[in-house]
Design an enzyme around this catalytic site. Structure first.
Site, PDB file in Angstrom:
ATOM      1  N   PHE A 136       0.254  -2.241  18.284  1.00  0.00           N
ATOM      2  CA  PHE A 136      -0.992  -1.936  18.553  1.00  0.00           C
ATOM      3  C   PHE A 136      -1.931  -3.096  18.423  1.00  0.00           C
ATOM      4  O   PHE A 136      -1.982  -3.829  17.173  1.00  0.00           O
ATOM      5  CB  PHE A 136      -1.405  -0.959  17.868  1.00  0.00           C
ATOM      6  CG  PHE A 136      -2.835  -0.373  18.041  1.00  0.00           C
ATOM      7  CD1 PHE A 136      -3.159   0.727  18.970  1.00  0.00           C
ATOM      8  CD2 PHE A 136      -3.855  -0.529  17.059  1.00  0.00           C
ATOM      9  CE1 PHE A 136      -4.275   1.207  19.146  1.00  0.00           C
ATOM     10  CE2 PHE A 136      -4.929   0.041  17.151  1.00  0.00           C
ATOM     11  CZ  PHE A 136      -5.282   0.600  18.399  1.00  0.00           C
ATOM     12  N   THR A 139      -7.430  -5.604  16.052  1.00  0.00           N
ATOM     13  CA  THR A 139      -7.815  -6.396  14.957  1.00  0.00           C
ATOM     14  C   THR A 139      -7.940  -7.935  15.344  1.00  0.00           C
ATOM     15  O   THR A 139      -6.951  -8.261  16.083  1.00  0.00           O
ATOM     16  CB  THR A 139      -7.429  -6.209  13.744  1.00  0.00           C
ATOM     17  OG1 THR A 139      -7.330  -4.913  13.371  1.00  0.00           O
ATOM     18  CG2 THR A 139      -7.922  -7.098  12.891  1.00  0.00           C
ATOM     19  N   SER A 145     -13.217  -3.660  11.178  1.00  0.00           N
ATOM     20  CA  SER A 145     -13.921  -2.395  11.251  1.00  0.00           C
ATOM     21  C   SER A 145     -14.943  -2.256  12.170  1.00  0.00           C
ATOM     22  O   SER A 145     -15.125  -1.451  12.857  1.00  0.00           O
ATOM     23  CB  SER A 145     -14.667  -1.858   9.830  1.00  0.00           C
ATOM     24  OG  SER A 145     -13.652  -1.903   8.901  1.00  0.00           O
ATOM     25  N   TRP A 169      -3.285  -9.864  12.107  1.00  0.00           N
ATOM     26  CA  TRP A 169      -2.870  -8.618  11.233  1.00  0.00           C
ATOM     27  C   TRP A 169      -2.116  -7.512  12.231  1.00  0.00           C
ATOM     28  O   TRP A 169      -2.442  -6.215  11.814  1.00  0.00           O
ATOM     29  CB  TRP A 169      -4.182  -7.938  10.347  1.00  0.00           C
ATOM     30  CG  TRP A 169      -4.577  -9.204   9.464  1.00  0.00           C
ATOM     31  CD1 TRP A 169      -5.664  -9.484   9.447  1.00  0.00           C
ATOM     32  CD2 TRP A 169      -3.756  -9.513   8.268  1.00  0.00           C
ATOM     33  NE1 TRP A 169      -5.720 -10.793   8.316  1.00  0.00           N
ATOM     34  CE2 TRP A 169      -4.500 -10.389   7.554  1.00  0.00           C
ATOM     35  CE3 TRP A 169      -2.697  -9.313   7.863  1.00  0.00           C
ATOM     36  CZ2 TRP A 169      -4.468 -11.282   6.265  1.00  0.00           C
ATOM     37  CZ3 TRP A 169      -2.251  -9.800   6.650  1.00  0.00           C
ATOM     38  CH2 TRP A 169      -3.155 -10.874   5.919  1.00  0.00           C
ATOM     39  N   ILE A 170      -1.401  -7.777  13.146  1.00  0.00           N
ATOM     40  CA  ILE A 170      -0.746  -6.843  14.093  1.00  0.00           C
ATOM     41  C   ILE A 170       0.563  -6.664  13.317  1.00  0.00           C
ATOM     42  O   ILE A 170       1.299  -7.636  13.264  1.00  0.00           O
ATOM     43  CB  ILE A 170      -0.749  -7.492  15.270  1.00  0.00           C
ATOM     44  CG1 ILE A 170      -1.987  -7.962  15.758  1.00  0.00           C
ATOM     45  CG2 ILE A 170      -0.029  -6.387  16.372  1.00  0.00           C
ATOM     46  CD1 ILE A 170      -3.113  -6.838  15.858  1.00  0.00           C
ATOM     47  N   ALA A 353       5.266  -3.847 -19.940  1.00  0.00           N
ATOM     48  CA  ALA A 353       5.550  -4.811 -19.483  1.00  0.00           C
ATOM     49  C   ALA A 353       6.757  -4.960 -18.386  1.00  0.00           C
ATOM     50  O   ALA A 353       6.885  -5.795 -17.555  1.00  0.00           O
ATOM     51  CB  ALA A 353       6.157  -5.667 -20.599  1.00  0.00           C
ATOM     52  N   GLU A 376      -6.845   0.355   9.040  1.00  0.00           N
ATOM     53  CA  GLU A 376      -7.083   1.610   9.779  1.00  0.00           C
ATOM     54  C   GLU A 376      -8.329   2.346   9.166  1.00  0.00           C
ATOM     55  O   GLU A 376      -8.434   3.522   9.146  1.00  0.00           O
ATOM     56  CB  GLU A 376      -5.983   2.250   9.729  1.00  0.00           C
ATOM     57  CG  GLU A 376      -4.743   1.811  10.580  1.00  0.00           C
ATOM     58  CD  GLU A 376      -3.898   2.683  11.056  1.00  0.00           C
ATOM     59  OE1 GLU A 376      -4.005   4.047  11.501  1.00  0.00           O
ATOM     60  OE2 GLU A 376      -2.533   2.260  11.265  1.00  0.00           O
ATOM     61  N   GLY A 377      -9.248   1.490   8.907  1.00  0.00           N
ATOM     62  CA  GLY A 377     -10.640   2.060   8.192  1.00  0.00           C
ATOM     63  C   GLY A 377     -10.467   1.709   6.771  1.00  0.00           C
ATOM     64  O   GLY A 377      -9.735   2.633   5.973  1.00  0.00           O
TER      65      GLY A 377
END
Length: 411
Positions: A136, A139, A145, A169-170, A353, A376-377
């Site tokens: 998809f 972006t 956004s 950013w795919i 730790a 995605e939002g």
């Protein structure tokens, strides 16, 4: 009699039990995760490596199209079955849930909703079978956004569109065979001038490159897409010209559903790891699970798990009914991802730790939990959406095409 009938009907509607098929599906995916992911994920994460063979194994289990109708190569199960798959995969690692989210949620379900019969046969069927991988592309470097700020263009040239631009950013950028790509066909119309296209990796002018140095989801493939005069046939226009924004938003409904389901799985993983450690570790002469402030964190995880799961399965129920559920999906995504981020933080705190070391998985859970709060939002976008729904400023209008309701197979 009427009251009894109504009561009986309400009992059916409010049944929270999983079907035998859903329970079998959960156990199948859990066994797969325990055998195929858990033993290797630490090494994959350290090396920033995505094992492509996972797709082949998922396909062998018919999990790449679990909720796609059988006529299009899928298993024909309901939408909550997709949620179950995402829960259990994220219990192994966010990278593999993300892969299914993108392939099935963002791409395949969008083809199911908006595609022509020819497009479904050419692209959806092989994706549902796991023979091809879908991704998809929305972006961009200056458009997250704010979708209307995308710069990618598609210019009509005879029987083709010429695409130029860049996406970033795919997920599955270097792995996928097919991409849903959004581009302006008419910038003067702003978001009403965006259109959607099915782009194949092999089309001349298409290229991709990976993004390295991520905080989390290091074993997942993420990258950039480049379109240099990519010639796309008009038959690959998804929907109509100018419908791209609506298509993208409906796709995000499906993607956010899977992200929320994955967040449930991450909470589950945090809780399992923390409970185990609470019984193993002793301080001041007793198991740390006996300390009340540790119990407070465990209780917070349990509350987050149950609340998030109910929100997710409500969305799945609405999808099964064929009802639009943008509002409910937004809430589930926001709340579940916030709870997952908090659960991961608490899990690290419980481990002390050791939680800061990759000797235990909780540090990876914390790193992985941050991205879903953003993509995605963002948390902030969903907060605004929910307020606008309550205040009456936002209403969801009917779409020209809707995601098909689930219909159980006839025996």
């Amino acid at each position: 009699m009427k009251n009894k009938q109504l009561h009986r009907g309400m009992e059916t509607m409010m049944n929270f039990d999983f079907t035998p098929e859903q329970e079998m599906l959960r156990q199948t995916v859990r066994k797969f995760v325990d055998k195929e992911i858990m033993p290797y994920i630490k090494e994959w994460d350290e090396r920033g490596e995505f094992d492509r063979n996972i797709f082949k194994r998922l396909a062998e289990l018919n999990l790449m199209g679990v909720c796609i109708p059988e006529e299009y190569g899928g298993m024909g199960m309901d939408y909550n079955s997709l949620a179950i798959v995402c829960e259990e995969l994220e219990r192994g690692d966010t990278a593999f849930r993300t892969a299914v989210s993108v392939h099935t949620g963002l791409n395949s379900l969008t083809l199911l909703q908006w595609g022509t019969e020819e497009q479904k046969q050419k692209y959806l069927v092989p994706q549902a079978r796991g023979e091809k991988i879908g991704a998809f592309g929305l972006t961009e470097p200056n458009a997250g956004s704010d979708v209307a700020s995308i710069q990618t263009t598609a210019v009509r040239d005879g029987d083709d569109y010429i695409l130029n631009g860049q996406k970033t950013w795919i997920s599955l950028a270097d792995i996928a065979d097919h991409f849903l790509v959004f581009a302006y066909t008419d910038k003067s119309k702003k978001h009403r001038g965006i259109s959607a296209f099915i782009v194949e990796r092999t089309m001349p002018g298409f290229s991709s490159r990976p993004i390295k140095g991520k905080l989390g989801i290091r074993s997942g493939n993420t990258g950039e897409l480049f379109f240099d005069n990519v010639r796309v046939p008009k038959e690959n226009l998804l929907g109509e010209e100018g419908e791209g924004f609506k298509i993208a938003m409906s796709a995000l409904d499906n993607g956010r559903f899977t992200v929320a389901a994955g967040a449930v799985g991450l909470i589950m993983a945090c809780l399992e790891a923390s409970v185990k450690y609470c019984h193993e570790r002793k301080t001041f002469g007793k198991e740390i699970g006996r300390h009340q402030l540790v119990q407070q964190m465990i209780a917070r995880m349990e509350a987050g798990l149950q609340i998030s799961r109910l929100l997710v399965y409500k969305v799945g129920f609405l999808k099964n009914e064929g009802r639009r559920c943008t509002r409910e999906t937004s809430l589930a995504k926001w709340i579940a991802c916030d709870y997952a981020n908090q659960a991961a933080d608490d899990a690290v705190q419980i481990h002390g730790a050791y939680g800061y070391s990759n000797e235990y998985p909780v540090e990876r859970y914390l790193r992985n939990s941050k991205a879903p709060v953003i993509y995605e939002g963002t948390r902030e976008i969903h907060t605004i959406m929910q307020a606008e729904y309550v205040l009456g400023y936002r209403q969801d209008k009917p779409l020209r095409k809707t995601l098909p309701a689930w219909r159980p197979a006839e025996n």
